[in-house]
Design an enzyme around this catalytic site. Structure first.
Site, PDB file in Angstrom:
ATOM      1  N   GLU A 162      12.190   8.114 -14.401  1.00  0.00           N
ATOM      2  CA  GLU A 162      12.413   9.202 -14.176  1.00  0.00           C
ATOM      3  C   GLU A 162      13.226  10.071 -12.511  1.00  0.00           C
ATOM      4  O   GLU A 162      14.081  10.364 -12.668  1.00  0.00           O
ATOM      5  CB  GLU A 162      11.863  10.359 -14.778  1.00  0.00           C
ATOM      6  CG  GLU A 162      11.178  10.152 -15.649  1.00  0.00           C
ATOM      7  CD  GLU A 162       9.957   9.360 -16.315  1.00  0.00           C
ATOM      8  OE1 GLU A 162      10.387   9.109 -17.930  1.00  0.00           O
ATOM      9  OE2 GLU A 162      10.035   8.445 -15.543  1.00  0.00           O
ATOM     10  N   GLY A 168       0.895  -1.300   0.166  1.00  0.00           N
ATOM     11  CA  GLY A 168       0.207   0.097  -0.387  1.00  0.00           C
ATOM     12  C   GLY A 168       1.053   1.069  -0.581  1.00  0.00           C
ATOM     13  O   GLY A 168       1.033   1.895   1.052  1.00  0.00           O
ATOM     14  N   THR A 194      -0.754  -4.615  -6.349  1.00  0.00           N
ATOM     15  CA  THR A 194      -1.055  -5.732  -7.392  1.00  0.00           C
ATOM     16  C   THR A 194      -0.945  -6.566  -6.432  1.00  0.00           C
ATOM     17  O   THR A 194      -0.927  -6.709  -5.418  1.00  0.00           O
ATOM     18  CB  THR A 194       0.783  -6.176  -7.648  1.00  0.00           C
ATOM     19  OG1 THR A 194       1.066  -4.355  -8.368  1.00  0.00           O
ATOM     20  CG2 THR A 194       1.048  -7.063  -8.728  1.00  0.00           C
ATOM     21  N   GLU A 227      13.601  -4.231  -3.941  1.00  0.00           N
ATOM     22  CA  GLU A 227      13.230  -3.879  -4.829  1.00  0.00           C
ATOM     23  C   GLU A 227      13.383  -3.735  -5.893  1.00  0.00           C
ATOM     24  O   GLU A 227      13.711  -4.139  -6.680  1.00  0.00           O
ATOM     25  CB  GLU A 227      11.811  -3.203  -4.304  1.00  0.00           C
ATOM     26  CG  GLU A 227      10.937  -3.407  -5.628  1.00  0.00           C
ATOM     27  CD  GLU A 227       9.763  -2.193  -5.456  1.00  0.00           C
ATOM     28  OE1 GLU A 227       8.925  -2.672  -6.742  1.00  0.00           O
ATOM     29  OE2 GLU A 227       9.187  -1.675  -4.687  1.00  0.00           O
TER      30      GLU A 227
END
Length: 393
Positions: A380, A126, A160, A243
């Site tokens: 970015e 979340g 997800t 991650e």
């Protein structure tokens, strides 16, 4: 630079290859396991790895990890992605698990870690909100303390696999008057709590992978706070570092590159004189894969000597995702007219599909991979990190 594995590491690689070949479930060998498998099917490999003791390569041995060296972790990542195995749920094993054993209380470790390892608890993330994607410091979901509970109200998006989740780890704002990064906390929320609502988002490839999660007066016990109140930004950055480091995806890119070459050989044949520029594009992306692999090997060697990789995680995220997007683009172009339509039925359905087998899911993979340069911190933002940390801009 010496790229050859030691004899012990080479033996470990061979053991990993043999284990995958002998134990990866046949029912999980589908073209798009991320979207083609049920929750129960996707957990089959998890359970096999848990029984073997290989479910959590990053975890210290004291918490249930296999005790592997950094090089062994790298070999595992390479071999599993090259073989196309569906990895254990990253939100559970790679993300929230390390946060809990690094920053959580002893009670939280006892409660959550064994259930993450066994697969009993399925977690989702979340972080993102409407208007707060890569700029996570701007999250607006609020958590107000009332006695022994936080009352949480807000809206998380692009969550997800939330439709399957038992728990969600959330960034919430606990001090609205503090500077953006200073007023955020890290909460663990049971998805069965009254006030939690999950609504599907259907993506451009036609799959249900992501969701909206609405939190309306959700009561969360204070004991589910990770670490200190208003220190959640520290834990969030720690999680994202884990991650992004895994996003180089060398094994995956190599596997899909081999599929691309097979399609080109079938569709074009040996005489590629009329497709010279196209085959040059394939050669360029193959060189990029090799260059990124060499960079990853160099960083692995540094880490094995105790050197922090620093902004390398951002580099891997940028280059790894861009390379894979280019491979899916080239594959989509290579299958020609067969790429004009998405399949309407799962590959497992007994329905005839025209064209080569390798082309049946190429349009979906092309469309789905557009997300790679956005999630996990947009590319970015990663460039900004590199500009600041490496170039001092």
């Amino acid at each position: 630079m010496e790229l050859k594995l030691s004899s012990a590491d080479a033996a470990f690689r061979d053991e990993v290859r043999a284990f995958i070949a002998e134990n990866y479930p046949q029912e999980m060998r589908v073209p798009n396991p991320e979207t083609d498998l049920t929750k129960e099917q996707s957990m089959l490999w998890h359970k096999i790895l848990h029984k073997k003791g290989w479910i959590a390569p990053l975890w210290p041995k004291e918490y249930g990890g296999p005790g592997w060296s950094i090089t062994q972790r790298f070999i595992w990542e390479q071999e599993t992605t090259r073989a196309g195995t569906l990895p254990p749920l990253a939100f559970s094993v790679t993300m929230v698990g390390p946060v809990i054993y690094t920053y959580g209380s002893d009670e939280q470790k006892r409660k959550f870690l064994p259930r993450i390892l066994s697969g009993e608890d399925w977690w989702c993330q979340g972080y993102s909100e409407p208007g707060s994607g890569s700029d996570l410091a701007s999250v607006r979901t609020k958590a107000v303390r009332e006695g022994d509970h936080y009352i949480v109200n807000g809206h998380k998006t692009w969550t997800t696999l939330a439709q399957h989740a038992d728990w969600i780890f959330c960034l919430v704002r606990t001090d609205p008057s503090a500077k953006p990064q200073s007023g955020i906390s890290f909460l663990l929320i049971d998805m069965k709590t009254p006030g939690v609502t999950v609504r599907p988002i259907i993506t451009i490839d036609g799959s249900h992978e992501v969701n909206d999660v609405f939190l309306e007066n959700v009561r969360v016990p204070v004991e589910n706070l990770i670490g200190e109140e208003n220190k959640g930004w520290t834990y969030a950055k720690f999680l994202l570092g884990n991650e992004r480091t895994s996003m180089a995806g060398i094994g995956r890119s190599t596997r899909y590159l081999n599929k691309l070459k097979k399609i080109v050989k079938t569709e074009i044949g040996e005489d590629d004189s009329a497709f010279g520029e196209f085959t040059k594009d394939i050669a360029r992306v193959e060189l990029d894969v090799l260059a990124l692999e060499a960079t990853e090997l160099r960083v692995v060697a540094q880490m094995s000597r105790g050197i922090n990789p620093g902004p390398a995680a951002s580099l891997f995220k940028i280059r790894g995702t861009e390379i894979f997007q280019r491979i899916t683009d080239l594959t989509h172009r290579a299958i020609g007219n067969y790429g004009l339509a998405l399949r309407e039925h799962p590959v497992s359905a007994n329905i005839f599909m025209p064209g080569p087998d390798d082309g049946h899911t190429a349009p979906e993979k092309y469309l789905n991979s557009r997300k790679l340069s956005i999630y996990g911190g947009s590319n970015e933002i990663q460039r900004n990190i590199i500009a600041k940390a490496v170039l001092g801009l």
